[in-house]
Write a protein that holds these residues in place. Structure first.
Motif, PDB file in Angstrom:
ATOM      1  N   ALA A 139      24.633  21.715 102.619  1.00  7.99           N
ATOM      2  CA  ALA A 139      23.634  20.996 102.006  1.00  7.99           C
ATOM      3  C   ALA A 139      23.165  19.617 102.648  1.00  7.99           C
ATOM      4  N   ARG A 140      21.908  19.294 102.817  1.00 10.39           N
ATOM      5  CA  ARG A 140      21.313  18.200 103.682  1.00 10.39           C
ATOM      6  C   ARG A 140      20.448  17.414 102.770  1.00 10.39           C
ATOM      7  N   ALA A 141      20.966  16.315 102.398  1.00 10.46           N
ATOM      8  CA  ALA A 141      20.234  15.435 101.353  1.00 10.46           C
ATOM      9  C   ALA A 141      19.905  16.134  99.797  1.00 10.46           C
ATOM     10  N   PHE A 142      20.953  16.713  99.382  1.00 13.43           N
ATOM     11  CA  PHE A 142      20.934  17.479  98.229  1.00 13.43           C
ATOM     12  C   PHE A 142      21.371  16.757  97.063  1.00 13.43           C
ATOM     13  N   ALA A 143      22.346  16.058  97.129  1.00 12.58           N
ATOM     14  CA  ALA A 143      22.774  15.104  95.841  1.00 12.58           C
ATOM     15  C   ALA A 143      24.166  14.481  96.438  1.00 12.58           C
ATOM     16  N   PRO A 144      24.250  13.260  95.754  1.00 11.90           N
ATOM     17  CA  PRO A 144      25.529  12.304  96.103  1.00 11.90           C
ATOM     18  C   PRO A 144      26.872  13.391  95.774  1.00 11.90           C
ATOM     19  N   LEU A 145      27.753  13.152  96.930  1.00  9.77           N
ATOM     20  CA  LEU A 145      28.860  13.996  96.811  1.00  9.77           C
ATOM     21  C   LEU A 145      29.486  14.562  95.758  1.00  9.77           C
ATOM     22  N   THR A 146      29.957  13.433  94.916  1.00 12.05           N
ATOM     23  CA  THR A 146      30.635  13.813  93.523  1.00 12.05           C
ATOM     24  C   THR A 146      29.763  14.810  92.708  1.00 12.05           C
ATOM     25  N   LYS A 147      28.147  14.719  92.450  1.00  8.55           N
ATOM     26  CA  LYS A 147      27.481  15.385  91.795  1.00  8.55           C
ATOM     27  C   LYS A 147      27.478  16.926  92.555  1.00  8.55           C
ATOM     28  N   LEU A 148      27.533  16.891  93.620  1.00  6.00           N
ATOM     29  CA  LEU A 148      27.252  18.042  94.634  1.00  6.00           C
ATOM     30  C   LEU A 148      28.368  18.968  94.406  1.00  6.00           C
ATOM     31  N   LEU A 149      29.780  18.458  94.571  1.00  9.37           N
ATOM     32  CA  LEU A 149      30.875  19.146  94.401  1.00  9.37           C
ATOM     33  C   LEU A 149      31.160  19.606  92.834  1.00  9.37           C
ATOM     34  N   SER A 150      30.661  18.976  91.823  1.00  9.36           N
ATOM     35  CA  SER A 150      30.489  19.391  90.358  1.00  9.36           C
ATOM     36  C   SER A 150      29.799  20.607  90.165  1.00  9.36           C
ATOM     37  N   LEU A 151      28.459  20.666  90.786  1.00  8.94           N
ATOM     38  CA  LEU A 151      27.688  21.811  90.836  1.00  8.94           C
ATOM     39  C   LEU A 151      27.821  22.920  91.320  1.00  8.94           C
ATOM     40  N   SER A 152      28.785  22.837  92.442  1.00  7.00           N
ATOM     41  CA  SER A 152      28.770  23.954  93.566  1.00  7.00           C
ATOM     42  C   SER A 152      30.332  24.317  93.510  1.00  7.00           C
ATOM     43  N   ALA A 153      31.110  23.607  92.774  1.00  8.05           N
ATOM     44  CA  ALA A 153      32.594  24.127  93.051  1.00  8.05           C
ATOM     45  C   ALA A 153      32.898  25.651  92.684  1.00  8.05           C
ATOM     46  N   ARG A 154      32.096  26.104  91.795  1.00  7.04           N
ATOM     47  CA  ARG A 154      32.059  27.671  91.342  1.00  7.04           C
ATOM     48  C   ARG A 154      31.947  28.709  92.403  1.00  7.04           C
TER      49      ARG A 154
END
Length: 208
Positions: A139-154
């Motif tokens: 991901a390049r400039a997709f979202a702040p790290l915490t939000k990115l991980l929350s959305l994509s952990a699955r």
């Protein structure tokens, strides 16, 4: 450290065969043409397109085992890094996630133009993309790290590699995370920008 377009091209050529370099040359022309119709990238960045976009994308290959697949690129936008990687390495299975209609149409046109049968465009919000196990998440400039991980952990597994170009803010952003996330990631220097870093992680994040 890559300092100019000549060095950027040489960097890419070291990671691509001649056919891939020819495809990337064609893509650069298509990107410039499309950028006149919609603002895919900063117009000034096209003056250093090989350094800012092509080499910047291909450097991610250096941080995963050869042939690692499938990849999932979040918020692909203009196609960096996911589409560039798919053009350079059509043998890899790469999914491009993008929710904006004009960007979706652009990604689909390029995929069709190059016959990238292993590259799939997921034209929807990430929340609506079907879960699957993924070897590499970018991901390049997709979202702040915490939000990115929350959305994509699955989409991750215990062996998933995360490659997140974060510009100048990466180290500071990581330092502000909970201990579990800090333990999961480290920062690598970008090959294309002396002030930029790449957050590189491994595994499946704990529930956030």
């Amino acid at each position: 450290m890559i300092a100019n377009e000549e060095q950027a091209r040489a960097f890419c050529a070291a990671r691509c065969d001649a056919d891939a370099m020819a495809r990337l040359e064609r893509f650069v022309g298509m990107l410039a043409e499309e950028n006149a119709q919609q603002n895919l990238v900063s117009s000034t960045s096209l003056d250093a397109v090989w350094q800012r976009h092509i080499a910047d994308s291909l450097q991610l290959l250096d941080h995963v085992p050869e042939g690692a697949s499938p990849w999932l690129d979040l918020g692909s936008g203009a196609g960096m890094p996911g589409l560039v990687l798919a053009i350079a390495r059509p043998d890899l299975r790469i999914g491009l996630v993008e929710s904006r209609r004009k960007r979706i149409e652009w990604l689909e046109r390029v995929v069709e133009a190059f016959g990238l049968s292993r590259c799939a465009v997921h034209g929807d919000r990430l929340e609506n993309v079907e879960s699957r196990d993924t070897a590499v998440i970018t991901a390049r400039a997709f979202a702040p790290l915490t939000k990115l991980l929350s959305l994509s952990a699955r989409f991750s597994t215990p062996s998933t590699t995360w490659l997140l170009p974060k510009g100048r803010s990466g180290a500071q952003e990581l330092a502000e995370q909970p201990k579990a996330i800090r333990a999961m990631f480290h920062v690598e220097q970008s090959a294309t920008d002396a002030e930029a870093g790449i957050l590189i992680g491994s595994g499946r994040p704990a529930k956030l």
